[in-house]
Design a protein around this motif. Structure first.
Motif, PDB file in Angstrom:
ATOM      1  N   ARG A 134      -1.265   6.829  -5.582  1.00 49.32           N
ATOM      2  CA  ARG A 134      -2.062   6.197  -4.524  1.00 49.32           C
ATOM      3  C   ARG A 134      -2.382   4.748  -4.865  1.00 49.32           C
ATOM      4  O   ARG A 134      -2.752   4.417  -5.991  1.00 49.32           O
ATOM      5  CB  ARG A 134      -3.385   6.955  -4.350  1.00 49.32           C
ATOM      6  CG  ARG A 134      -4.321   6.192  -3.404  1.00 49.32           C
ATOM      7  CD  ARG A 134      -5.753   6.588  -3.523  1.00 49.32           C
ATOM      8  NE  ARG A 134      -6.554   5.561  -2.875  1.00 49.32           N
ATOM      9  CZ  ARG A 134      -7.491   5.779  -1.958  1.00 49.32           C
ATOM     10  NH1 ARG A 134      -7.790   6.982  -1.587  1.00 49.32           N
ATOM     11  NH2 ARG A 134      -8.155   4.769  -1.432  1.00 49.32           N
ATOM     12  N   ASN A 135      -2.236   3.895  -3.843  1.00 53.44           N
ATOM     13  CA  ASN A 135      -2.741   2.527  -3.907  1.00 53.44           C
ATOM     14  C   ASN A 135      -3.039   2.054  -2.487  1.00 53.44           C
ATOM     15  O   ASN A 135      -2.129   1.897  -1.668  1.00 53.44           O
ATOM     16  CB  ASN A 135      -1.724   1.576  -4.556  1.00 53.44           C
ATOM     17  CG  ASN A 135      -2.263   0.167  -4.681  1.00 53.44           C
ATOM     18  OD1 ASN A 135      -3.274  -0.063  -5.343  1.00 53.44           O
ATOM     19  ND2 ASN A 135      -1.621  -0.786  -4.017  1.00 53.44           N
ATOM     20  N   ALA A 136      -4.306   1.870  -2.179  1.00 55.50           N
ATOM     21  CA  ALA A 136      -4.761   1.333  -0.880  1.00 55.50           C
ATOM     22  C   ALA A 136      -4.328   2.189   0.297  1.00 55.50           C
ATOM     23  O   ALA A 136      -4.211   1.695   1.413  1.00 55.50           O
ATOM     24  CB  ALA A 136      -4.268  -0.100  -0.696  1.00 55.50           C
ATOM     25  N   SER A 137      -4.091   3.475   0.071  1.00 56.96           N
ATOM     26  CA  SER A 137      -3.781   4.399   1.149  1.00 56.96           C
ATOM     27  C   SER A 137      -4.330   5.761   0.746  1.00 56.96           C
ATOM     28  O   SER A 137      -4.162   6.170  -0.417  1.00 56.96           O
ATOM     29  CB  SER A 137      -2.270   4.470   1.381  1.00 56.96           C
ATOM     30  OG  SER A 137      -1.981   5.105   2.608  1.00 56.96           O
TER      31      SER A 137
ATOM     32  N   SER B  92       0.843  -1.196   0.000  1.00 61.29           N
ATOM     33  CA  SER B  92       0.000   0.000   0.000  1.00 61.29           C
ATOM     34  C   SER B  92       0.875   1.241   0.000  1.00 61.29           C
ATOM     35  O   SER B  92       1.955   1.264   0.589  1.00 61.29           O
ATOM     36  CB  SER B  92      -0.907   0.003   1.234  1.00 61.29           C
ATOM     37  OG  SER B  92      -0.139  -0.018   2.426  1.00 61.29           O
TER      38      SER B  92
ATOM     39  N   GLU C 161      -8.282   7.775  -6.693  1.00 59.32           N
ATOM     40  CA  GLU C 161      -8.650   6.362  -6.632  1.00 59.32           C
ATOM     41  C   GLU C 161      -7.381   5.509  -6.597  1.00 59.32           C
ATOM     42  O   GLU C 161      -6.290   5.957  -6.970  1.00 59.32           O
ATOM     43  CB  GLU C 161      -9.476   5.984  -7.867  1.00 59.32           C
ATOM     44  CG  GLU C 161     -10.746   6.799  -8.057  1.00 59.32           C
ATOM     45  CD  GLU C 161     -11.890   6.299  -7.205  1.00 59.32           C
ATOM     46  OE1 GLU C 161     -11.711   5.253  -6.547  1.00 59.32           O
ATOM     47  OE2 GLU C 161     -12.951   6.941  -7.198  1.00 59.32           O
ATOM     48  N   ASP C 162      -7.522   4.255  -6.154  1.00 56.56           N
ATOM     49  CA  ASP C 162      -6.399   3.324  -6.211  1.00 56.56           C
ATOM     50  C   ASP C 162      -5.896   3.203  -7.640  1.00 56.56           C
ATOM     51  O   ASP C 162      -6.689   3.022  -8.579  1.00 56.56           O
ATOM     52  CB  ASP C 162      -6.817   1.946  -5.694  1.00 56.56           C
ATOM     53  CG  ASP C 162      -6.918   1.898  -4.182  1.00 56.56           C
ATOM     54  OD1 ASP C 162      -6.483   2.863  -3.528  1.00 56.56           O
ATOM     55  OD2 ASP C 162      -7.428   0.896  -3.664  1.00 56.56           O
TER      56      ASP C 162
ATOM     57  N   THR D  80     -12.293   5.694   1.104  1.00 54.93           N
ATOM     58  CA  THR D  80     -12.231   4.452   0.335  1.00 54.93           C
ATOM     59  C   THR D  80     -13.486   3.605   0.512  1.00 54.93           C
ATOM     60  O   THR D  80     -14.010   3.053  -0.462  1.00 54.93           O
ATOM     61  CB  THR D  80     -10.988   3.648   0.726  1.00 54.93           C
ATOM     62  OG1 THR D  80      -9.821   4.438   0.453  1.00 54.93           O
ATOM     63  CG2 THR D  80     -10.893   2.358  -0.067  1.00 54.93           C
TER      64      THR D  80
END
Length: 579
Positions: free
Chosen positions: A169-172, A152, A203-204, A362
């Protein structure tokens, strides 16, 4: 967990970054730092509180910069492990929230290729990877390294001789703020409130290229339009307003936040979802888990619908069979464990509902529908008004299932909450402040109320506290009862009143001093306990609320008596965005 701020525009970046990081202090941190693009990349970072070290950043110059508050995951808290981190040349700087799960492998590869590491963090590999791909195009370099990162991340990167921030951004969580010839980036909206009401939730998989006069968002290499949304909160909502602590302010805001959440109601799509559910599973963590447990007791007793409650941190690894409606409860909307559980529920084709305080978070984008709490910003790490706002949302679901039977009760419940805010509890505070251990007990819905009371006590006063269903004390914990071990018991009229009174007498027989919460006029309970705290003699739904608020006040005043840092308890973070 960590907090991120970025700024690019017409202002001196350093004051903006420092103020923004202060707005994120509630997330919890052990060190902080900023980097700006002046004549070169300039970095200042320090272990400890911003208020103690911010003067050291005064020499940093430039209108482009990034900042970070760290909650340690890889490497102990110190100046070296604090963010930002730079590459070997010192020409690239990054801040990062999340966990790079394959950082050990990446670090070994980078060391073999001659890179020199200064810290123990997983984040530093990002700076060195960017260095290998950087030829003057920072966006291209960041895009090149993202496929190598497993885990993340919310990343902000800057480079020497550029007026540019690249965000990924990815999962955070990562949100952009759009101003007049300036752009902001942050972990949540609170650092943006002083400067703009226009925000973009990334967005992710999104990568954003930020310059003073524009922003461009990419996904899978293509430009995408992310909607600009207006923030309904204002900066005044994030100030103490004359209270000694944010926590006390937020406790006193509960009548309003509960009322606003009830008044907002439930739209027809959610109403239909709730009415069609043959069973309900709730997934939550911490305080949100306790509100979910309260809902279980209320819904099964009042609506005759089976309810299961699962810990988000267990759900991913020990997933139960799923049928019916799945509700994810998260104050921040960014709780990593709860989000993972929500995604698993969707993969099993369950209808999903998110209950959160953060529009655009999220969980609101993952769930089929969102029931938004109306608590406003909550800065104190210990959940108070978000807890009662969650209860408002969950009680409204109970009310829908019961065909509006509790409309009048819920519409006036805020008045009863206001009644208990000024209760005199000095004796109870003195008893708890002088103890090493405190037990909280209740039955039915007051069992999870007791769990929450114990959680509040231990997280802000550091007094060891445990919550139990009252009948369970004799199955082991009785061994710990002494004259120095106070018990806080919630005992209100109902089917368990008699057996609860017997439990209290059993505790008294072990010489434990008992603080009892009971309804006004309960002389019997007052006679068998050491300290009696009255709450209004109202409906069960309202008694749950008023008892909870009294326990919040008990924890708060105990922490103050012990001179604890109420708003920033040690080792804790407001938003738990890593697993």
């Amino acid at each position: 967990m960590c907090g991120i701020v970025g700024y690019i525009g017409r202002r001196d970046a350093t004051p903006v970054l420092i103020q923004g990081l202060k707005r994120l202090e509630y997330r919890g941190y052990d060190s902080f730092g900023i980097a700006t693009v002046g004549s070169a990349i300039e970095v200042y970072k320090k272990m400890g509180r911003i208020s103690d070290g911010e003067a050291g950043a005064a020499h940093l110059h430039g209108c482009t910069g990034i900042g970070h508050t760290r909650w340690a995951t890889h490497g102990e808290p110190n100046d070296v492990n604090a963010h930002p981190h730079t590459d070997c040349t010192g020409k690239i700087a990054v801040v990062h929230n999340g966990v790079i799960e394959n950082y050990s492998e990446l670090k070994r590869q980078l060391l073999a290729r001659g890179h020199i590491f200064r810290s123990e963090t997983d984040t530093e590999v990002i700076a060195h990877l960017i260095e290998e791909h950087y030829d003057g195009d920072l966006l291209a370099a960041v895009n090149a390294i993202l496929p190598e990162l497993h885990g993340s991340y919310a990343v902000l990167a800057i480079a020497e001789d550029t007026e540019q921030i690249v965000a990924a951004r990815n999962a955070s969580p990562l949100v952009l703020g759009v101003g007049d010839a300036e752009v902001f980036a942050a972990s949540d909206m609170t650092p943006l409130l002083e400067y703009t009401e226009r925000v973009i939730y990334l967005e992710d998989g999104d990568v954003a290229d930020l310059t003073p006069d524009r922003y461009t968002v990419y996904h899978d290499g293509r430009t995408v339009d992310r909607p600009v949304e207006l923030i309904s909160w204002c900066v005044e909502d994030t100030r103490k307003g004359g209270f000694d602590h944010y926590m006390l302010k937020e406790i006193f805001e509960q009548p309003q936040s509960f009322y606003e959440t009830i008044r907002a109601g439930i739209d027809d799509r959610i109403r239909q979802m709730v009415l069609e559910a043959e069973e309900i599973t709730l997934v939550a963590c911490g305080t949100s888990y306790h509100t979910a447990l309260i809902f279980k007791y209320l819904a099964e007793a009042l609506c005759n619908i089976p309810v299961r409650v699962e810990l988000g941190s267990e759900f991913k690894y020990f997933t139960p069979p799923l049928h019916g409606l799945v509700i994810a409860v998260s104050q921040s909307g960014e709780t990593a464990d709860t989000i993972a559980a929500l995604k698993m529920a969707k993969a099993r084709n369950c209808p999903t509902l998110a209950i959160t305080n953060m529009q655009g978070s999220t969980v609101t984008r993952v769930a089929d529908q969102t029931l938004l709490m109306r608590a406003g910003p909550e800065i104190g790490v210990a959940a108070t008004k978000s807890y009662t706002a969650q209860l408002a949302a969950l009680m409204e679901i109970v009310n829908v299932r019961c065909d509006g039977a509790f409309d009048d009760v819920l519409s006036h419940a805020h008045l009863a909450i206001g009644d208990v805010l000024l209760h005199e509890i000095k004796e109870a505070v003195a008893l708890c402040a002088g103890a090493e251990h405190v037990f909280f007990v209740g039955r039915g819905a007051f069992y999870p109320v007791s769990l929450e009371g114990a959680l509040k006590m231990k997280e802000i006063s550091y007094v060891h506290a445990e919550g139990y269903a009252a009948g369970e004390l004799k199955h082991g914990p009785f061994a710990l009862l002494t004259a120095e071990t106070p018990v806080v018991a919630v005992c209100t009229p109902g089917p368990t009143y008699g057996v609860m009174a017997s439990n209290i007498k059993e505790m008294k027989a072990r010489k434990a001093p008992v603080i009892a919460l009971g309804v006004v006029g309960d002389t019997e309970l007052a006679e068998i306990t050491d300290i009696f705290i009255p709450i209004p003699n109202t409906h069960l739904l309202v008694q749950v609320l008023t008892a909870s608020v009294v326990l919040q006040l008990l924890a708060y005043h105990t922490a103050c008596a012990l001179q604890c840092d109420v708003d920033k308890p040690r080792n804790l973070a407001k938003s738990v965005t890593v697993e």
